[in-house]
Design a protein around this motif. Structure first.
Motif, short mmCIF file in Angstrom:
data_model
loop_
_atom_site.label_atom_id
_atom_site.label_comp_id
_atom_site.label_asym_id
_atom_site.label_seq_id
_atom_site.Cartn_x
_atom_site.Cartn_y
_atom_site.Cartn_z
N UNK A 190 37.55 79.53 40.59
CA UNK A 190 36.30 79.75 39.86
C UNK A 190 35.12 79.87 40.82
N UNK A 191 35.12 79.05 41.86
CA UNK A 191 34.03 79.09 42.83
C UNK A 191 34.02 80.41 43.58
N UNK A 192 35.20 80.93 43.91
CA UNK A 192 35.28 82.22 44.61
C UNK A 192 34.88 83.38 43.70
N UNK A 247 32.42 69.72 34.01
CA UNK A 247 32.25 70.45 32.75
C UNK A 247 31.89 71.91 32.98
N UNK A 248 31.46 72.27 34.19
CA UNK A 248 31.03 73.64 34.46
C UNK A 248 32.18 74.56 34.82
N UNK A 249 33.33 73.98 35.18
CA UNK A 249 34.42 74.81 35.67
C UNK A 249 35.37 75.22 34.54
N UNK A 250 36.37 76.00 34.91
CA UNK A 250 37.25 76.62 33.92
C UNK A 250 36.35 77.48 33.00
N UNK A 251 36.45 77.36 31.69
CA UNK A 251 35.56 78.11 30.79
C UNK A 251 34.37 77.27 30.34
#
Length: 396
Positions: free
Chosen positions: A378-380, A40-44
């Motif tokens: 997203x992590x980068x 749930x934390x990734x993307x937007x």
């Protein structure tokens, strides 16, 4: 495979769509090695979660709530508030914001499939098969309907607003259109679509009769007034998103789409040509459906041609890095119109829905692999420390 039972039991369509989304989430968790709740934390998703955490003081006190937020105080305003508000309501019951974000997306996207079925049931002979196709196609719709994206709410409200509009329910369509506008930045397109359809139906006299559609902007104007009070700039969200988008919104049609198509580099890891072929395929699907349907237009297909044509034109005119790679996602709101046109022009495609289902495993696998690339990006961009801080903030 016979799907006639779906004609009287939309609950089966909902359960089928929900099962697909749970499966998609499980697959992404398995291939990424990330705990399913943390998807749930990734993307937007993390942006919408933080906006929801600012409630009831919408967009306010982000540093007090989460001191590790690395952006400016007004950064969150670039994302609209209705989806975070729905997440906030779900969290008041579930007491888990990550679960609330994922559950809202899955349930809302499944309901969108049911709403599409209701729309299709009135106009085509194969609404069950069309709804089954829409449950996982286009591929980006399945991924965005399984994780914490705004599209499930946006697409669902768009379909319901258009359904009411086509049923001549003026009050209902205006209310729903007002919600569409405060869900996603491109939501204003629904007013343009309704206006054009009205003009086609009754000619120039409907230009005057269409003025009540402008009432749909009232919630958005209230939101802008609130932002002006909070940030001393009523256009803070527009300016923020413009900066995030690359400094400008629009360009010559397809200019930035073609630029990134032929660039030798990519912000994503892996699947270089397959990703580009898939995005071009999305363009061919939407544009091809429109081009084929236009010479064969009639009173029944015209609303869907306008729906598809307005969204396609708008999306092709976008600029910035998202104009190419986010094209399939931005076009998801036009997928119901495209599928309706397909069903009206090629009913034989839906006569054997079992064949349609053979695409499900391929789409699930492709989305699982594609999600890895987007999570890596997203992590980068945000840094792993940021996400670790978020996990700690939200509670393990």
């Amino acid at each position: 495979m016979q799907l006639s039972v779906l004609k009287s039991k939309p609950i089966l369509i909902f359960c089928w769509a929900l099962l697909l989304r749970v499966l998609m989430c499980v697959v992404v968790a398995a291939v990424s090695g990330i705990a399913w709740r943390n998807l749930a934390l990734f993307f937007d998703g993390h942006i919408y979660i933080l906006i929801a955490k600012t409630l009831p003081k919408l967009y306010g006190d982000v540093y007090t709530i989460f001191p590790a937020f690395p952006k400016s105080a007004n950064y969150l305003t670039g994302w609209f508030p209705l989806y975070p508000a729905v997440m906030f309501l779900a969290d008041s019951i579930l007491k888990d914001m990550r679960l609330s974000a994922l559950l809202c997306a899955m349930v809302l996207s499944s309901l969108s499939v049911v709403l599409f079925y209701r729309l299709a049931k009135k106009e085509i002979d194969c609404p069950g098969a069309a709804a089954v196709l829409f449950s996982f196609f286009p591929p980006t719709w399945l991924l965005s309907g399984s994780l914490a994206f705004v599209e499930p709410l946006y697409v669902g409200l768009f379909i319901l607003a258009m359904y009411l509009f086509l049923q001549d329910n003026s009050v209902g369509s205006i209310i729903l259109a007002s919600l569409v506008i405060i869900t996603q930045k491109s939501g204003f397109l629904i007013i343009l679509i309704m206006f054009i359809i009205n003009c086609i139906r009754d000619g120039n006299k409907n230009i005057v009769r269409s003025w009540p559609l402008l009432l749909s902007f009232i919630p958005a104007l209230i939101m802008q007034g609130y932002l002006g009070w909070l940030f001393h700039d009523p256009l803070v969200n527009i300016n923020t998103h413009k900066a995030v988008f690359g400094g400008t919104y629009f360009a010559f049609p397809a200019q930035f789409f073609l630029r990134d198509l032929f660039l030798s580099g990519s912000p994503f890891q892996g699947l270089f040509w397959l990703r580009k072929i898939t995005i071009v395929g999305a363009l061919c699907f939407y544009a091809g459906t429109f081009v084929w349907s236009w010479p064969r237009r009639n009173a029944a297909t015209m609303p869907y041609l306008v729906w598809l044509g307005v969204v396609l034109t708008f999306t092709l005119c976008l600029s910035g890095d998202s104009a190419f790679y986010a094209f399939p996602r931005f076009m998801a709101v036009a997928a119901p119109a495209a599928i309706m046109l397909l069903a009206k022009n090629f009913p034989w495609l839906f006569s054997r829905p079992g064949l349609i289902l053979t695409a499900v495993p391929v789409i699930v696998v492709f989305n699982g692999v594609e999600a890895i690339s987007q999570i890596d990006l997203a992590s980068r961009y945000w840094g792993p420390e940021y996400f670790r801080a978020l996990v700690y903030f939200l509670g393990r």
